[in-house]
Design an enzyme around this catalytic site. Structure first.
Site, PDB file in Angstrom:
ATOM      1  N   ASP A  34       0.838  -1.276   0.004  1.00 21.95           N
ATOM      2  CA  ASP A  34       0.070  -0.192   0.171  1.00 21.95           C
ATOM      3  C   ASP A  34       0.902   1.371  -0.087  1.00 21.95           C
ATOM      4  OD1 ASP A  34      -3.094   0.735   1.025  1.00 21.95           O
ATOM      5  OD2 ASP A  34      -1.727   2.104   1.250  1.00 21.95           O
ATOM      6  N   ASN A  89     -12.875  -2.703   2.920  1.00 19.39           N
ATOM      7  CA  ASN A  89     -13.808  -1.504   3.015  1.00 19.39           C
ATOM      8  C   ASN A  89     -14.832  -1.722   1.777  1.00 19.39           C
ATOM      9  OD1 ASN A  89     -12.480  -0.480   5.286  1.00 19.39           O
ATOM     10  ND2 ASN A  89     -10.833   0.642   3.907  1.00 19.39           N
ATOM     11  N   GLN A  96     -14.122   3.161   1.649  1.00 22.54           N
ATOM     12  CA  GLN A  96     -13.621   2.829   0.111  1.00 22.54           C
ATOM     13  C   GLN A  96     -13.294   3.781  -0.555  1.00 22.54           C
ATOM     14  OE1 GLN A  96     -16.088  -0.240  -1.609  1.00 22.54           O
ATOM     15  NE2 GLN A  96     -14.414  -0.658  -3.226  1.00 22.54           N
ATOM     16  N   VAL A  98     -10.935   3.118  -3.559  1.00 21.40           N
ATOM     17  CA  VAL A  98     -10.766   2.803  -4.735  1.00 21.40           C
ATOM     18  C   VAL A  98     -11.747   1.755  -4.978  1.00 21.40           C
ATOM     19  CG1 VAL A  98      -9.026   1.409  -6.366  1.00 21.40           C
ATOM     20  CG2 VAL A  98      -8.108   3.178  -4.593  1.00 21.40           C
ATOM     21  N   HIS A 102     -10.394  -5.057  -3.444  1.00 22.50           N
ATOM     22  CA  HIS A 102      -9.042  -5.294  -2.736  1.00 22.50           C
ATOM     23  C   HIS A 102      -9.199  -5.589  -1.324  1.00 22.50           C
ATOM     24  CE1 HIS A 102     -10.090  -1.064  -2.367  1.00 22.50           C
ATOM     25  NE2 HIS A 102      -9.258  -0.948  -1.238  1.00 22.50           N
ATOM     26  N   HIS A 104      -7.089  -5.098   2.238  1.00 19.03           N
ATOM     27  CA  HIS A 104      -5.832  -4.920   2.789  1.00 19.03           C
ATOM     28  C   HIS A 104      -5.266  -6.134   3.822  1.00 19.03           C
ATOM     29  CE1 HIS A 104      -6.666  -0.401   2.332  1.00 19.03           C
ATOM     30  NE2 HIS A 104      -8.042  -0.976   2.144  1.00 19.03           N
TER      31      HIS A 104
HETATM   32  P1  AMP Z   1      -9.593   1.925   0.402  1.00 16.42           P
HETATM   33  O1  AMP Z   1      -9.649   3.274   1.110  1.00 16.42           O
HETATM   34  O2  AMP Z   1     -10.165   0.598   1.209  1.00 16.42           O
HETATM   35  O3  AMP Z   1     -10.390   1.790  -1.027  1.00 16.42           O
HETATM   36  O4  AMP Z   1      -8.031   1.225   0.067  1.00 16.42           O
HETATM   37  C1  AMP Z   1      -7.378   2.027  -1.139  1.00 16.42           C
HETATM   38  C2  AMP Z   1      -5.980   1.921  -0.837  1.00 16.42           C
HETATM   39  O5  AMP Z   1      -5.401   1.984  -1.939  1.00 16.42           O
HETATM   40  C3  AMP Z   1      -5.423   2.917   0.206  1.00 16.42           C
HETATM   41  O6  AMP Z   1      -5.004   2.425   1.383  1.00 16.42           O
HETATM   42  C4  AMP Z   1      -4.387   3.661  -0.576  1.00 16.42           C
HETATM   43  O7  AMP Z   1      -3.077   4.096  -0.023  1.00 16.42           O
HETATM   44  C5  AMP Z   1      -4.133   2.489  -1.807  1.00 16.42           C
HETATM   45  N1  AMP Z   1      -3.484   3.086  -2.972  1.00 16.42           N
HETATM   46  C6  AMP Z   1      -4.120   4.187  -3.781  1.00 16.42           C
HETATM   47  N2  AMP Z   1      -3.214   4.181  -4.656  1.00 16.42           N
HETATM   48  C7  AMP Z   1      -2.077   3.303  -4.622  1.00 16.42           C
HETATM   49  C8  AMP Z   1      -1.173   3.177  -5.559  1.00 16.42           C
HETATM   50  N3  AMP Z   1      -1.096   3.521  -6.568  1.00 16.42           N
HETATM   51  N4  AMP Z   1      -0.351   2.166  -5.104  1.00 16.42           N
HETATM   52  C9  AMP Z   1      -0.569   1.594  -3.854  1.00 16.42           C
HETATM   53  N5  AMP Z   1      -1.561   1.800  -3.074  1.00 16.42           N
HETATM   54  C10 AMP Z   1      -2.353   2.779  -3.436  1.00 16.42           C
END
Ligand code: AMP
Ligand code: ZN
Length: 117
Positions: A34, A89, A96, A98, A102, A104
Site C-alpha cells: 500500500d 472496505n 472505500q 478505490v 481489494h 488490505h
Molecule cells: P480503500 O480506501 O479501502 O479503497 O483502499 C485503497 C488503498 O489503496 C489505500 O490504502 C491507498 O493508500 C491505496 N492506494 C491508492 N493508490 C495506490 C497506488 N498507486 N499504489 C499502492 N496503493 C495505492
C-alpha cells in the site's frame, strides 16, 4: 464488469501502466505494498478481474474472493507474519476509495492486538 476499466488505478497497476511494489502475482490476483501503510506490514491483494467491491466479485464468481484470500495468506506468511488482519472496505461510507475489489493485509504492529469487532 470484469474487463479493465480506464480510470481505475488498480487496473492500471495490473496492466503495468503505473508502478507498484509488487509482492506476488498469479493468474487470479496481484499483491503490492500500500502506498500509505497503516501498519508495519500493509499490502493490498487485488483480483485481476475488475469489480467494484468484494461483494460484487463474490456475486460474479465466489472463487475470486477465495483466490484473493489465499494470496493474502501467502504474502503475509512470506513476510514472516503468521497472524494478520484482512480488511475489505465496502462502500464509500465504510472508507472505500478505490472501487476495484481489494483486501488490505495488515500485520506486524502491537496495535494489531486491538479488537475492532
Ligand atoms: P480503500 O480506501 O479501502 O479503497 O483502499 C485503497 C488503498 O489503496 C489505500 O490504502 C491507498 O493508500 C491505496 N492506494 C491508492 N493508490 C495506490 C497506488 N498507486 N499504489 C499502492 N496503493 C495505492
Ligand atoms: Zn479496476
Amino acid at each position: 464488469m470484469s474487463e479493465p476499466v480506464d480510470d481505475c488505478v488498480f487496473c492500471k497497476i495490473i496492466a503495468g501502466e503505473i508502478p507498484a511494489d509488487v509482492l506476488a502475482r498469479n493468474e487470479h490476483a496481484v499483491s503490492f505494498k500500500d502506498l500509505h501503510p497503516q501498519a508495519p506490514f500493509h499490502a493490498l491483494v487485488v483480483p485481476l478481474a475488475h469489480h467494484a467491491d468484494v461483494a460484487a466479485s463474490a456475486a460474479a464468481d465466489p472463487s475470486i474472493v477465495g483466490h484473493a484470500v489465499a494470496l493474502a495468506d501467502e504474502v503475509a506468511r512470506a513476510a514472516g507474519n503468521d497472524h494478520y488482519r484482512l480488511v475489505a472496505n465496502t462502500g464509500r461510507g465504510a472508507g472505500q476509495t478505490v472501487f476495484h475489489t481489494h483486501f488490505h493485509v495488515l500485520a506486524g504492529s502491537s496495535g494489531m492486538t486491538e479488537r475492532l469487532v
